[in-house]
Design a protein around this motif. Structure first.
Motif, PDB file in Angstrom:
ATOM      1  N   GLU A   1      43.378   9.945   0.916  1.00  0.00           N
ATOM      2  CA  GLU A   1      44.759   9.865   0.444  1.00  0.00           C
ATOM      3  C   GLU A   1      45.503  11.170   0.650  1.00  0.00           C
ATOM      4  OE1 GLU A   1      44.658   8.418  -3.561  1.00  0.00           O
ATOM      5  OE2 GLU A   1      44.477   6.334  -2.892  1.00  0.00           O
TER       6      GLU A   1
ATOM      7  N   ALA B   1      44.915  13.345   2.950  1.00  0.00           N
ATOM      8  CA  ALA B   1      45.180  13.467   4.385  1.00  0.00           C
ATOM      9  C   ALA B   1      46.349  12.580   4.798  1.00  0.00           C
ATOM     10  CB  ALA B   1      43.927  13.105   5.187  1.00  0.00           C
ATOM     11  N   ARG B   2      46.341  11.331   4.317  1.00  0.00           N
ATOM     12  CA  ARG B   2      47.437  10.434   4.662  1.00  0.00           C
ATOM     13  C   ARG B   2      48.752  10.944   4.113  1.00  0.00           C
ATOM     14  NH1 ARG B   2      46.273   5.440   6.591  1.00  0.00           N
ATOM     15  NH2 ARG B   2      48.267   5.800   7.587  1.00  0.00           N
ATOM     16  N   SER B   3      48.724  11.529   2.905  1.00  0.00           N
ATOM     17  CA  SER B   3      49.982  11.984   2.310  1.00  0.00           C
ATOM     18  C   SER B   3      50.561  13.171   3.079  1.00  0.00           C
ATOM     19  CB  SER B   3      49.789  12.340   0.834  1.00  0.00           C
ATOM     20  OG  SER B   3      49.168  13.597   0.705  1.00  0.00           O
ATOM     21  N   LEU B   4      49.724  13.820   3.885  1.00  0.00           N
ATOM     22  CA  LEU B   4      50.249  14.912   4.725  1.00  0.00           C
ATOM     23  C   LEU B   4      50.783  14.375   6.044  1.00  0.00           C
ATOM     24  CD1 LEU B   4      47.430  17.519   4.091  1.00  0.00           C
ATOM     25  CD2 LEU B   4      49.817  17.765   3.414  1.00  0.00           C
ATOM     26  N   GLY B   5      50.703  13.068   6.238  1.00  0.00           N
ATOM     27  CA  GLY B   5      51.248  12.467   7.453  1.00  0.00           C
ATOM     28  C   GLY B   5      50.222  12.199   8.540  1.00  0.00           C
ATOM     29  N   MET B   6      48.939  12.413   8.229  1.00  0.00           N
ATOM     30  CA  MET B   6      47.924  12.108   9.240  1.00  0.00           C
ATOM     31  C   MET B   6      47.768  10.596   9.352  1.00  0.00           C
ATOM     32  SD  MET B   6      44.775  14.734   8.722  1.00  0.00           S
ATOM     33  CE  MET B   6      45.080  16.210   7.778  1.00  0.00           C
TER      34      MET B   6
END
Ligand SMILES: Nc1ncnc2c1ncn2[C@@H]1O[C@H](COP(=O)(O)OP(=O)(O)OP(=O)(O)O)[C@@H](O)[C@H]1O
Ligand SMILES: [Mg+2]
Lengths: 248, 275
Positions: free
Chosen positions: B177, B179-184
């Motif tokens: 999560e 990582a995804r929240s950083l746009g990955m």
């Protein structure tokens, strides 16, 4: 499209269901650029779910969310939207296998495609800003909770987000570390960052915002400036909740 | 900074310098490897006939055993990774295919699978070639080693998939999560955040699979491949000395598996980290 009077976050009647659990029941909310919004409410009231819908870690079941002029349900590239929205978690979620510096560099490199030197400089400046430049080469498990959370804030800021979401950023911290994190957040608020903060830190709410929202059972029950909400709430549920929180 | 530090803390930090942990030094079990190797050398020196003759006779079998094991292992890592990702995929079709693969393959004995690939698979291809009038398929003849490798990768890949699935799922959801929240993207987050951490969890069971594979490779002797075991049988039928042959074959397998176990153990310790 990006009219300056448009709210940067526009939420209209969103619902979220997890199977039989109805976590959000018709939430509408507008947040202006540069505004700090604090959300309080009892456990299970849907605060985290609301934040997670804003950056699409959860997809809402119905309703409309527009962030910076982009309709999230029709957004072609949700990763592009997420780059603009930083998120800080209760449990820090630093990348456990990377040093502090690499935690700050990775997304800058793979998402923003910044050059190494540029990314390093940004990272170092942010570490200075959150007060722990000397920990650049440490691993997360060597840091205290407060330090980890400050690194997590710096990691989110390294992407130059337009919005920052904070989900109970200090509730996993020992009391003596709460202030160091709140200070960083206050400084950020003063700089004009748009922030949505789930937190029961009344002192922070008083200092950072004049708009606080009380949620219960998936709905916004009332909204007021902190002083008014904390001292003379309108609704019984708010009173009940505050009496419990203030007892602590 | 350093002057303010208590000596005790310094000591603690020293133990965290990668590679400096005491357990990274060669451990005592290496002596067991040396002991078994020593026995092999000693037997060949003291009694070259039959022991040294056996070794000379089976050494191409050793090569085949090692090649099959190593090549299969490398390929099955990829299959395992894909299978593991498939098993946790939210895409129903991908998930169903991966789950079927794992469940079906694990229900059939490895020996039966190897025999199927060796004897049945080429005929299947030839039949298809006849029906479709594609002569390249009708005259299909596969290399025995390739079929054996294929069989191992197919079978072990299923077990490997489960190991990868469990390893990936053992990493806290917050890592993905964040990582995804950083746009990955999902795959960027997998590649840079989840898999590197999962590898450390996966390593011990994957190492065990390697050793199991090394031993199971002897099953190919049933499908006419001249691996170590089959070469041993050939030597025995020519010389009628089962005790010496099978003792030597057992020692050769033993030295390889013990050696592999030490390597696995060493890599595990190198990659250990705290959370
Ligand atoms: N992934 C999920 N699957 C199923 N139910 C969920 C999930 N996430 C949240 N919920 C449920 O949705 C409701 C709202 O949860 P949410 O985490 O938003 O509450 P919260 O206000 O953040 O509470 P807390 O103060 O405990 O963090 C709860 O009943 C919770 O159990
Ligand atoms: Mg929550």
């Amino acid at each position: 499209m990006k009219d300056s009077n448009e709210p940067i976050i526009h939420i209209e009647n969103i619902h979220k269901r997890f199977g039989r659990i109805h976590a959000l029941r018709g939430v509408s909310l507008q947040i202006q650029k540069g505004e700090v919004l604090v959300i309080v409410g009892p456990s299970g009231s849907g605060k985290s779910t609301l934040l997670r819908c804003i950056n699409q870690l959860e997809e809402c079941t119905s309703g409309k969310i527009i962030v910076d002029g982009i309709h999230l349900d029709s957004a072609q590239n949700i990763n592009a939207v997420r780059q603009e929205i930083g998120m800080v978690f209760q449990s820090f979620n630093l990348f456990a296998h990377l040093t502090v510096m690499d935690n700050l560099l990775l997304a800058q490199k793979v998402v923003r495609r910044r050059k190494k030197e540029e990314a390093r400089e940004i990272a170092l400046n942010l570490l200075k800003k959150v007060g722990i430049p000397e920990k650049a080469n440490a691993y997360p498990y060597h840091l205290s909770g407060g330090q980890q959370q400050r690194v997590a804030i710096a990691r989110a800021l390294a992407m130059n987000p337009r919005i920052m979401l904070f989900d109970e950023p200090t509730s996993a911290l020992d009391p003596e570390m709460i202030k160091e994190v709140l200070d960083v957040m206050l400084a950020l608020a003063k700089e004009g960052m748009t922030m949505v903060v789930v937190s029961h830190e009344m002192g922070f709410a008083r200092a950072a915002t004049n708009r606080i929202i009380f949620m219960d059972e998936g709905q916004i029950i009332e909204e007021a400036p902190p002083d008014i909400l904390f001292t003379s709430p309108k609704h019984e549920r708010t009173k009940l909740f505050l009496s419990k929180v203030l007892q602590l | 900074m350093f002057t303010r530090r208590e000596p005790k803390i310094d000591e603690q930090e020293l133990t965290h310098i990668p590679g400096a942990e005491p357990q990274n030094r060669l451990d005592a079990w290496w002596w067991l490897v040396a002991l078994v190797a020593g026995v092999i050398v000693l037997l060949s020196l003291l009694q070259p006939d039959p022991y040294w003759r056996i070794i000379l006779f089976v050494r191409d079998g050793i090569a085949i055993t090692v090649v099959i094991t190593v090549v299969s292992f490398i390929l099955m890592l990829f299959v395992g990774m894909l299978g593991g990702l498939g098993r946790i995929s939210k895409n129903r079709v991908v998930n169903l295919i991966a789950t079927l693969y794992v469940e079906l393959v694990r229900g059939v004995p490895l020996l039966v699978q190897l025999i199927w690939w060796y004897f049945a698979f080429p005929v299947v291809i030839q039949q298809i070639g006849k029906w479709t009038h594609i002569s390249a398929l009708a005259n299909f003849h596969a290399n025995a080693i390739l079929l054996a490798i294929f069989g191992f990768v197919f079978c072990y890949g299923a077990y490997m998939s489960e190991i990868f699935r469990a390893g990936i799922q053992s990493i806290p959801k917050g890592q993905m999560e964040a990582a995804r929240s950083l746009g990955m993207s999902y795959f960027q987050a997998m590649r840079h955040i989840v898999l590197p951490q999962a590898i450390r969890v996966i390593l011990p069971p994957v190492g065990n699979e390697f050793i199991a594979l090394l031993k199971d490779s002897s099953l190919v002797s049933a499908v006419a491949l001249a691996d170590l075991t089959r070469r041993g049988r050939e030597f025995m039928s020519a010389n009628f000395n089962p005790i010496e042959v099978w003792t030597m074959i057992a020692l050769l397998y033993l030295v390889m598996t013990l050696f592999a176990a030490r390597i696995v153990n060493y890599i595990e310790r190198r990659t250990k980290f705290e959370r």
